[in-house]
Motif scaffolding. Structure first.
Motif, short mmCIF file in Angstrom:
data_model
loop_
_atom_site.label_atom_id
_atom_site.label_comp_id
_atom_site.label_asym_id
_atom_site.label_seq_id
_atom_site.Cartn_x
_atom_site.Cartn_y
_atom_site.Cartn_z
N TRP A 92 3.11 -50.20 18.35
CA TRP A 92 3.51 -48.99 19.07
C TRP A 92 2.55 -47.84 18.78
O TRP A 92 2.23 -47.05 19.66
CB TRP A 92 4.94 -48.59 18.71
CG TRP A 92 5.95 -49.42 19.41
CD1 TRP A 92 6.79 -50.35 18.87
CD2 TRP A 92 6.22 -49.45 20.82
NE1 TRP A 92 7.55 -50.94 19.83
CE2 TRP A 92 7.23 -50.40 21.05
CE3 TRP A 92 5.69 -48.76 21.91
CZ2 TRP A 92 7.72 -50.67 22.32
CZ3 TRP A 92 6.18 -49.02 23.18
CH2 TRP A 92 7.19 -49.97 23.37
N TRP A 93 2.09 -47.74 17.53
CA TRP A 93 1.16 -46.67 17.16
C TRP A 93 -0.14 -46.80 17.96
O TRP A 93 -0.66 -45.83 18.47
CB TRP A 93 0.89 -46.71 15.66
CG TRP A 93 0.14 -45.52 15.17
CD1 TRP A 93 -1.21 -45.34 15.18
CD2 TRP A 93 0.70 -44.33 14.63
NE1 TRP A 93 -1.52 -44.12 14.66
CE2 TRP A 93 -0.37 -43.47 14.32
CE3 TRP A 93 1.99 -43.91 14.37
CZ2 TRP A 93 -0.19 -42.23 13.76
CZ3 TRP A 93 2.17 -42.67 13.81
CH2 TRP A 93 1.10 -41.83 13.51
N THR A 94 -0.67 -48.02 18.04
CA THR A 94 -1.93 -48.22 18.76
C THR A 94 -1.78 -48.03 20.27
O THR A 94 -2.77 -47.79 20.95
CB THR A 94 -2.54 -49.61 18.48
OG1 THR A 94 -1.62 -50.61 18.93
CG2 THR A 94 -2.83 -49.80 17.01
N LEU A 95 -0.55 -48.14 20.77
CA LEU A 95 -0.30 -47.90 22.19
C LEU A 95 -0.12 -46.41 22.48
O LEU A 95 0.17 -46.04 23.63
CB LEU A 95 0.93 -48.68 22.67
CG LEU A 95 0.77 -50.19 22.76
CD1 LEU A 95 2.09 -50.84 23.13
CD2 LEU A 95 -0.31 -50.55 23.77
N GLY A 96 -0.27 -45.57 21.47
CA GLY A 96 -0.13 -44.13 21.67
C GLY A 96 1.30 -43.65 21.66
O GLY A 96 1.61 -42.62 22.26
N GLN A 97 2.18 -44.38 20.98
CA GLN A 97 3.59 -44.02 20.89
C GLN A 97 3.99 -43.83 19.42
O GLN A 97 4.77 -44.60 18.86
CB GLN A 97 4.46 -45.12 21.53
CG GLN A 97 4.19 -45.36 22.98
CD GLN A 97 4.56 -44.17 23.83
OE1 GLN A 97 5.50 -43.45 23.54
NE2 GLN A 97 3.79 -43.94 24.87
N PRO A 98 3.47 -42.78 18.76
CA PRO A 98 3.75 -42.61 17.34
C PRO A 98 5.21 -42.33 17.01
O PRO A 98 5.69 -42.73 15.95
CB PRO A 98 2.86 -41.43 16.93
CG PRO A 98 2.62 -40.68 18.19
CD PRO A 98 2.61 -41.72 19.28
N ILE A 99 5.94 -41.69 17.92
CA ILE A 99 7.35 -41.40 17.64
C ILE A 99 8.14 -42.71 17.59
O ILE A 99 8.95 -42.92 16.68
CB ILE A 99 7.93 -40.42 18.68
CG1 ILE A 99 7.25 -39.06 18.52
CG2 ILE A 99 9.44 -40.29 18.54
CD1 ILE A 99 7.59 -38.05 19.58
N VAL A 100 7.91 -43.59 18.56
CA VAL A 100 8.60 -44.89 18.56
C VAL A 100 8.22 -45.66 17.30
O VAL A 100 9.09 -46.25 16.65
CB VAL A 100 8.23 -45.70 19.82
CG1 VAL A 100 8.85 -47.10 19.78
CG2 VAL A 100 8.65 -44.97 21.08
N ALA A 101 6.95 -45.63 16.93
CA ALA A 101 6.48 -46.35 15.74
C ALA A 101 7.15 -45.85 14.48
O ALA A 101 7.65 -46.65 13.67
CB ALA A 101 4.96 -46.23 15.62
N VAL A 102 7.20 -44.54 14.31
CA VAL A 102 7.76 -43.97 13.07
C VAL A 102 9.27 -44.17 13.01
O VAL A 102 9.81 -44.56 11.97
CB VAL A 102 7.37 -42.48 12.94
CG1 VAL A 102 8.13 -41.82 11.81
CG2 VAL A 102 5.87 -42.34 12.74
N VAL A 103 9.96 -43.92 14.13
CA VAL A 103 11.42 -44.11 14.13
C VAL A 103 11.76 -45.57 13.85
O VAL A 103 12.64 -45.87 13.02
CB VAL A 103 12.04 -43.64 15.46
CG1 VAL A 103 13.50 -44.07 15.59
CG2 VAL A 103 11.92 -42.13 15.60
#
Length: 122
Positions: A92-103
């Motif tokens: 998710w982080w590499t897809l540019g979705q840091p909020i989804v990744a962190v949650v």
């Protein structure tokens, strides 16, 4: 009026067990999404989009699931679980979705800690 005793063979399913099931499903789906979106289609995107979740499902079935093929200790299960959940969060982080990744990473970590404490208490 009498109540029948609970079946001792019936496992107790806690709310954390239900959460962990949905975390597993989310991780597997996340790896598929990552594979299809992070790599060019048709190749290697299709291969990674199908292969990454299959590899994670295989590792989970072999080592972590309640009816796993190989019986390993709690720490070994935790390592496999951390690998699968971390891969999904990094995807998710590499897809540019840091909020989804962190949650996802925080919820998975808290759920894993609670589960580990329960398993070690047995």
């Amino acid at each position: 009026m009498s109540t029948a005793p609970a079946d001792p063979q019936q496992p107790k399913i806690s709310p954390n067990d239900v959460l962990r099931f949905f975390l597993e499903l989310f991780a597997f789906v996340s790896l598929g999404i990552w594979g299809f979106l992070a790599f060019p289609l048709p190749w290697p995107g299709i291969l990674i989009g199908i292969g990454a979740p299959l590899l994670a499902i295989l590792a989970w079935a072999l080592f972590v699931s309640p009816k796993s093929v190989f019986r390993i200790d709690t720490f070994g299960k935790a390592l496999v679980e951390i690998a699968v959940f971390s891969a999904a969060a990094i995807g998710w982080w590499t897809l540019g979705q840091p909020i989804v990744a962190v949650v996802f990473a925080v919820v998975a970590a808290v759920s894993g800690i609670l589960n580990g404490r329960k398993e070690l208490a047995r």
